[in-house]
Motif scaffolding. Structure first.
Motif, mmCIF file in Angstrom:
data_model
loop_
_atom_site.group_PDB
_atom_site.id
_atom_site.type_symbol
_atom_site.label_atom_id
_atom_site.label_comp_id
_atom_site.label_asym_id
_atom_site.label_seq_id
_atom_site.Cartn_x
_atom_site.Cartn_y
_atom_site.Cartn_z
ATOM 1 N N PRO A 143 0.991 -1.211 -0.018
ATOM 2 C CA PRO A 143 0.042 -0.148 0.031
ATOM 3 C C PRO A 143 0.889 1.341 0.093
ATOM 4 C CG PRO A 143 -0.886 -1.376 1.544
ATOM 5 C CD PRO A 143 0.624 -2.126 1.177
ATOM 6 N N LEU A 144 0.243 2.288 -0.524
ATOM 7 C CA LEU A 144 0.861 3.600 -0.545
ATOM 8 C C LEU A 144 0.075 4.533 -0.020
ATOM 9 C CD1 LEU A 144 3.417 5.373 -1.622
ATOM 10 C CD2 LEU A 144 1.867 5.826 -3.755
ATOM 11 N N LEU A 145 0.614 5.448 0.947
ATOM 12 C CA LEU A 145 -0.163 6.616 1.541
ATOM 13 C C LEU A 145 -0.459 7.664 0.539
ATOM 14 C CD1 LEU A 145 -1.468 7.833 4.305
ATOM 15 C CD2 LEU A 145 0.821 8.870 4.584
ATOM 16 N N VAL A 146 -1.870 7.872 0.306
ATOM 17 C CA VAL A 146 -2.184 8.930 -0.599
ATOM 18 C C VAL A 146 -2.662 10.444 -0.089
ATOM 19 C CG1 VAL A 146 -2.649 7.390 -2.356
ATOM 20 C CG2 VAL A 146 -4.497 7.949 -0.925
ATOM 21 N N GLY A 147 -3.028 10.149 1.163
ATOM 22 C CA GLY A 147 -3.578 11.504 1.967
ATOM 23 C C GLY A 147 -4.369 11.097 3.389
ATOM 24 N N SER A 148 -4.916 12.157 3.479
ATOM 25 C CA SER A 148 -5.816 11.939 4.704
ATOM 26 C C SER A 148 -6.934 12.968 4.578
ATOM 27 C CB SER A 148 -5.020 12.264 5.887
ATOM 28 O OG SER A 148 -4.508 13.838 5.964
ATOM 29 N N TYR A 149 -8.080 12.658 5.403
ATOM 30 C CA TYR A 149 -9.283 13.639 5.508
ATOM 31 C C TYR A 149 -9.837 13.617 6.904
ATOM 32 C CZ TYR A 149 -12.354 9.610 5.228
ATOM 33 O OH TYR A 149 -12.905 8.301 5.544
ATOM 34 N N GLN A 150 -10.355 14.768 7.335
ATOM 35 C CA GLN A 150 -10.947 14.903 8.740
ATOM 36 C C GLN A 150 -12.458 14.481 8.596
ATOM 37 O OE1 GLN A 150 -10.110 18.751 9.919
ATOM 38 N NE2 GLN A 150 -8.128 18.657 10.508
ATOM 39 N N VAL A 151 -13.106 13.669 9.481
ATOM 40 C CA VAL A 151 -14.347 13.331 9.488
ATOM 41 C C VAL A 151 -15.055 14.490 9.260
ATOM 42 C CG1 VAL A 151 -16.098 12.178 10.775
ATOM 43 C CG2 VAL A 151 -14.009 11.298 10.939
ATOM 44 N N ASN A 152 -14.939 15.676 9.960
ATOM 45 C CA ASN A 152 -15.788 16.931 10.017
ATOM 46 C C ASN A 152 -15.571 17.771 8.892
ATOM 47 O OD1 ASN A 152 -13.338 18.297 10.600
ATOM 48 N ND2 ASN A 152 -14.192 19.310 12.345
ATOM 49 N N ASP A 153 -14.614 17.108 7.820
ATOM 50 C CA ASP A 153 -14.573 17.763 6.341
ATOM 51 C C ASP A 153 -15.574 17.581 5.571
ATOM 52 O OD1 ASP A 153 -12.012 19.149 6.884
ATOM 53 O OD2 ASP A 153 -10.887 17.541 5.870
ATOM 54 N N GLY A 154 -16.594 16.607 6.020
ATOM 55 C CA GLY A 154 -17.685 16.299 4.974
ATOM 56 C C GLY A 154 -18.669 17.140 5.062
#
Length: 160
Positions: free
Chosen positions: A21-32
């Motif tokens: 696997p390769l790390l592509v990024g992240s997101y915060q739950v409250n960014d939705g």
């Protein structure tokens, strides 16, 4: 010199590709999307596919901020209707009792999503990894390096 060129070619041919696997990024739950717009309920992998494109089966999720793929937890952070605290569930989990969307669940604790703005703070981050990226194994890289090193010495010796 032909011996060293052959060694370099054989080393290059022996490179074994390993799927990691390769790390592509992240997101915060409250960014939705804001809960008042009655957004869809997303699993952590579905949210990753929405944000980064592709299919939810293309991704793995981790709650650990690390560049080491061996630390992937296969879990994500979620927020729930009426719960307002980050909860850790499987990366493919979601809850939408009644399938009415996030804003109109049948009761408290009947909708949970990994991608909704509903009061969580910024510390609930899901880290997104792609699946099956082919990279050379370390032993193959070492063999290639030795072959190229031998080739370099051969050329240097010939010029001297």
């Amino acid at each position: 010199m032909k011996k060293f060129i052959l060694a370099a070619v054989l080393a290059a041919a022996s490179l074994n590709l390993q799927a990691v696997p390769l790390l592509v990024g992240s997101y915060q739950v409250n960014d939705g999307p804001r809960w008042t717009t009655n957004p869809d309920v997303y699993s952590a992998t579905e949210a990753a596919a929405l944000i980064f494109g592709g299919s939810n089966t293309d991704y793995f999720i981790s709650i650990i901020d690390s560049l080491d793929y061996t630390t992937i937890t296969h879990t994500g952070w979620y927020d729930g209707w009426g719960e307002h605290l980050g909860m850790e569930f499987d990366e493919n989990y979601s809850l939408d009792v009644g399938n009415d969307g996030y804003q109109y669940p049948s009761a408290t604790n009947s909708a949970r999503s990994a991608y909704v703005e509903d009061g969580l703070n910024d510390s609930f981050v899901n880290y997104v990894w792609t699946s099956d990226v082919n990279v050379p194994e370390p032993a193959g890289i070492a063999l290639l390096g030795l072959g190229l090193l031998g080739l370099g010495f051969s050329i240097r010796k010939r010029r001297a």
